[in-house]
Design a protein around this motif. Structure first.
Motif, PDB file in Angstrom:
ATOM      1  N   THR A  51       0.847  -1.189   0.000  1.00 37.89           N
ATOM      2  CA  THR A  51       0.000   0.000   0.000  1.00 37.89           C
ATOM      3  C   THR A  51       0.880   1.236   0.000  1.00 37.89           C
ATOM      4  OG1 THR A  51      -1.679  -1.173   1.298  1.00 37.89           O
ATOM      5  CG2 THR A  51      -1.879   1.221   1.148  1.00 37.89           C
ATOM      6  N   LEU A  52       0.664   2.119  -0.958  1.00 39.41           N
ATOM      7  CA  LEU A  52       1.404   3.374  -1.058  1.00 39.41           C
ATOM      8  C   LEU A  52       0.515   4.498  -0.528  1.00 39.41           C
ATOM      9  CD1 LEU A  52       4.088   4.602  -2.107  1.00 39.41           C
ATOM     10  CD2 LEU A  52       2.936   4.976  -4.297  1.00 39.41           C
ATOM     11  N   ILE A  53       1.057   5.301   0.393  1.00 40.72           N
ATOM     12  CA  ILE A  53       0.268   6.334   1.062  1.00 40.72           C
ATOM     13  C   ILE A  53       0.968   7.686   0.938  1.00 40.72           C
ATOM     14  CG2 ILE A  53      -0.702   7.130   3.255  1.00 40.72           C
ATOM     15  CD1 ILE A  53      -0.775   4.143   4.072  1.00 40.72           C
ATOM     16  N   PHE A  54       0.261   8.655   0.378  1.00 45.60           N
ATOM     17  CA  PHE A  54       0.710  10.053   0.336  1.00 45.60           C
ATOM     18  C   PHE A  54      -0.140  10.822   1.350  1.00 45.60           C
ATOM     19  CE2 PHE A  54       2.127   8.411  -3.665  1.00 45.60           C
ATOM     20  CZ  PHE A  54       3.267   9.136  -3.988  1.00 45.60           C
ATOM     21  N   GLU A  55       0.509  11.430   2.335  1.00 48.94           N
ATOM     22  CA  GLU A  55      -0.224  12.122   3.392  1.00 48.94           C
ATOM     23  C   GLU A  55      -0.534  13.572   3.063  1.00 48.94           C
ATOM     24  OE1 GLU A  55       1.780  11.482   7.097  1.00 48.94           O
ATOM     25  OE2 GLU A  55       1.179   9.364   7.171  1.00 48.94           O
ATOM     26  N   GLY A  56       0.015  14.101   1.971  1.00 48.94           N
ATOM     27  CA  GLY A  56      -0.333  15.462   1.587  1.00 48.94           C
ATOM     28  C   GLY A  56       0.412  15.927   0.344  1.00 48.94           C
ATOM     29  N   ILE A  57      -0.342  16.322  -0.695  1.00 52.11           N
ATOM     30  CA  ILE A  57       0.232  16.894  -1.909  1.00 52.11           C
ATOM     31  C   ILE A  57      -0.546  18.158  -2.247  1.00 52.11           C
ATOM     32  CG2 ILE A  57       0.812  16.523  -4.327  1.00 52.11           C
ATOM     33  CD1 ILE A  57       0.682  13.539  -3.872  1.00 52.11           C
ATOM     34  N   SER A  58       0.155  19.234  -2.527  1.00 51.03           N
ATOM     35  CA  SER A  58      -0.488  20.512  -2.852  1.00 51.03           C
ATOM     36  C   SER A  58      -0.052  20.943  -4.255  1.00 51.03           C
ATOM     37  CB  SER A  58      -0.087  21.569  -1.832  1.00 51.03           C
ATOM     38  OG  SER A  58      -0.633  22.816  -2.124  1.00 51.03           O
ATOM     39  N   MET A  59      -0.967  21.346  -5.215  1.00 51.05           N
ATOM     40  CA  MET A  59      -2.396  21.481  -4.937  1.00 51.05           C
ATOM     41  C   MET A  59      -3.163  20.190  -5.306  1.00 51.05           C
ATOM     42  SD  MET A  59      -2.647  24.856  -4.236  1.00 51.05           S
ATOM     43  CE  MET A  59      -1.921  26.402  -4.742  1.00 51.05           C
ATOM     44  N   THR A  60      -3.171  19.870  -6.616  1.00 52.00           N
ATOM     45  CA  THR A  60      -3.732  18.607  -7.070  1.00 52.00           C
ATOM     46  C   THR A  60      -2.618  17.800  -7.734  1.00 52.00           C
ATOM     47  OG1 THR A  60      -4.372  19.393  -9.267  1.00 52.00           O
ATOM     48  CG2 THR A  60      -5.958  19.724  -7.481  1.00 52.00           C
ATOM     49  N   GLY A  67       4.313   3.258 -14.688  1.00 50.83           N
ATOM     50  CA  GLY A  67       3.698   3.684 -15.932  1.00 50.83           C
ATOM     51  C   GLY A  67       2.191   3.733 -15.941  1.00 50.83           C
ATOM     52  N   SER A  68       1.525   3.306 -14.873  1.00 50.44           N
ATOM     53  CA  SER A  68       0.061   3.300 -14.811  1.00 50.44           C
ATOM     54  C   SER A  68      -0.436   4.415 -13.893  1.00 50.44           C
ATOM     55  CB  SER A  68      -0.462   1.955 -14.304  1.00 50.44           C
ATOM     56  OG  SER A  68      -0.107   0.907 -15.179  1.00 50.44           O
ATOM     57  N   LEU A  69      -1.462   5.136 -14.343  1.00 54.36           N
ATOM     58  CA  LEU A  69      -2.093   6.143 -13.498  1.00 54.36           C
ATOM     59  C   LEU A  69      -2.866   5.431 -12.403  1.00 54.36           C
ATOM     60  CD1 LEU A  69      -2.906   9.069 -12.881  1.00 54.36           C
ATOM     61  CD2 LEU A  69      -4.798   8.791 -14.498  1.00 54.36           C
ATOM     62  N   MET A  70      -2.457   5.624 -11.136  1.00 51.85           N
ATOM     63  CA  MET A  70      -3.048   4.899 -10.012  1.00 51.85           C
ATOM     64  C   MET A  70      -4.041   5.731  -9.221  1.00 51.85           C
ATOM     65  SD  MET A  70      -1.552   2.022 -10.424  1.00 51.85           S
ATOM     66  CE  MET A  70      -2.016   1.163  -8.934  1.00 51.85           C
ATOM     67  N   ALA A  71      -3.873   7.064  -9.211  1.00 53.31           N
ATOM     68  CA  ALA A  71      -4.770   7.899  -8.416  1.00 53.31           C
ATOM     69  C   ALA A  71      -4.668   9.339  -8.880  1.00 53.31           C
ATOM     70  CB  ALA A  71      -4.433   7.805  -6.930  1.00 53.31           C
ATOM     71  N   VAL A  72      -5.765  10.070  -8.704  1.00 46.52           N
ATOM     72  CA  VAL A  72      -5.814  11.512  -8.938  1.00 46.52           C
ATOM     73  C   VAL A  72      -6.152  12.175  -7.612  1.00 46.52           C
ATOM     74  CG1 VAL A  72      -6.965  13.389 -10.139  1.00 46.52           C
ATOM     75  CG2 VAL A  72      -6.497  11.248 -11.342  1.00 46.52           C
ATOM     76  N   VAL A  73      -5.285  13.074  -7.158  1.00 49.81           N
ATOM     77  CA  VAL A  73      -5.490  13.775  -5.888  1.00 49.81           C
ATOM     78  C   VAL A  73      -6.262  15.058  -6.172  1.00 49.81           C
ATOM     79  CG1 VAL A  73      -4.369  14.787  -3.874  1.00 49.81           C
ATOM     80  CG2 VAL A  73      -3.334  12.807  -5.028  1.00 49.81           C
ATOM     81  N   PRO A  74      -7.495  15.193  -5.668  1.00 54.89           N
ATOM     82  CA  PRO A  74      -8.327  16.339  -6.031  1.00 54.89           C
ATOM     83  C   PRO A  74      -8.018  17.614  -5.267  1.00 54.89           C
ATOM     84  CG  PRO A  74      -9.541  14.882  -4.588  1.00 54.89           C
ATOM     85  CD  PRO A  74      -8.221  14.215  -4.845  1.00 54.89           C
ATOM     86  N   GLY A  75      -7.320  17.509  -4.124  1.00 54.34           N
ATOM     87  CA  GLY A  75      -7.072  18.699  -3.324  1.00 54.34           C
ATOM     88  C   GLY A  75      -5.911  18.478  -2.376  1.00 54.34           C
ATOM     89  N   ALA A  76      -5.496  19.567  -1.729  1.00 56.12           N
ATOM     90  CA  ALA A  76      -4.257  19.538  -0.951  1.00 56.12           C
ATOM     91  C   ALA A  76      -4.428  19.048   0.476  1.00 56.12           C
ATOM     92  CB  ALA A  76      -3.652  20.946  -0.926  1.00 56.12           C
ATOM     93  N   TYR A  77      -5.640  18.832   0.938  1.00 58.54           N
ATOM     94  CA  TYR A  77      -5.832  18.629   2.363  1.00 58.54           C
ATOM     95  C   TYR A  77      -6.413  17.256   2.681  1.00 58.54           C
ATOM     96  CZ  TYR A  77      -4.975  23.567   2.019  1.00 58.54           C
ATOM     97  OH  TYR A  77      -4.409  24.763   1.715  1.00 58.54           O
TER      98      TYR A  77
END
Length: 268
Positions: A51-60, A67-77
């Motif tokens: 499991t890969l976990i990102f705890e915060g990316i700003s902005m999106t 090479g595969s798109l795994m997730a789209v982060v919709p917001g920074a919080y």
């Protein structure tokens, strides 16, 4: 050209201020940034769950793995959890994590930064495990000295087979002595998540207060076929808090004064 950076990282601290952007992002220039990392995974972990976990990316952001798109982060919080097990390479074949961060995706007016601003973790576990952030406790006073500690765990079964097992919750004091134990059976279907709840009776726990913020530790273990497949822990405390509109605030039945900062303002 790539450069080596440490996380947490904010790319916008190196950008210029922009007169065209005074209404957003602290008036900093809007830029888009790529991050990438490669690593090898030992073949001895080939039967594990990743499991890969990102705890915060700003902005999106867009997160790619091999090479595969795994997730789209919709917001920074918010944090993002990704199952990368099916795409993991083992042995000498490297794995690649790529993150495209959009700094031009404005959200609010204040300075938010651009980049991976919090921890990135990879959990390597058995396929029957406790969900990330899936362990909770809540204490409740029942009578003069008796308490109950409500315990709850979210169990993930990533296998394509049903599983039967038990969850054991054990309470430890500050000196790591066992203060109580309880277990709960579960039957979980394949590729599913299940909440397991139970309660632990405690006669006279040591209370948390302002002079001695005493905390216990709850260790949760998932057991299947007499084997521990996952273990997590969380802090737990015992205290009562009451607000009275006439008498004020009471902690563990004792009145406490709530103090703050007094501001003296002058208007011209």
């Amino acid at each position: 050209m790539w450069e080596l950076v440490d996380l947490p990282h904010d790319y916008s601290i190196r950008t210029d201020f922009s007169e065209k952007n005074v209404h957003m992002c602290g008036a900093k220039d809007e830029v888009n940034v790529w991050y990438r990392k490669n690593f090898l995974m030992d073949e001895k972990y080939a039967d594990k769950h990743f499991t890969l976990i990102f705890e915060g990316i700003s902005m999106t952001a867009e997160i790619y793995f091999n090479g595969s798109l795994m997730a789209v982060v919709p917001g920074a919080y918010t944090w993002t959890e990704i199952d990368i097990t099916p795409r993991m390479h083992f042995g000498k074949n490297p794995n690649y994590i790529s993150v495209f961060v959009r700094g031009d995706a404005q959200q609010i007016w204040k300075y938010e930064g651009i980049g991976i601003y919090d921890n990135v973790k990879m959990l390597v576990r058995e396929h029957l495990n406790i969900a990330h952030n899936g362990l909770w406790t809540h204490s409740e006073k029942l009578f003069s000295t008796g308490w109950v500690l409500h315990c709850e765990a979210e169990i993930d079964n990533h296998l394509y087979e049903n599983r039967r097992g038990k969850v054991v919750f054990e309470l430890f004091d500050r000196e790591n002595n066992s203060a109580g134990i309880v277990e709960q059976q579960f039957d979980i279907e394949s590729d599913s998540r299940q909440n397991v709840k139970t309660a632990l009776q405690i006669a006279s726990p040591r209370l948390w207060d302002l002079d001695d913020p005493y905390l216990y530790k709850v260790v949760c273990s998932v057991i299947c076929n007499d084997k521990i497949t996952d273990t997590e822990s969380v802090s737990a405390g015992f205290r009562t808090a009451e607000f009275d509109s006439e008498k004020g605030f009471f902690l563990n039945g004792k009145k406490e004064l709530l103090t703050g900062l007094e501001l003296n303002m002058v208007i011209q």
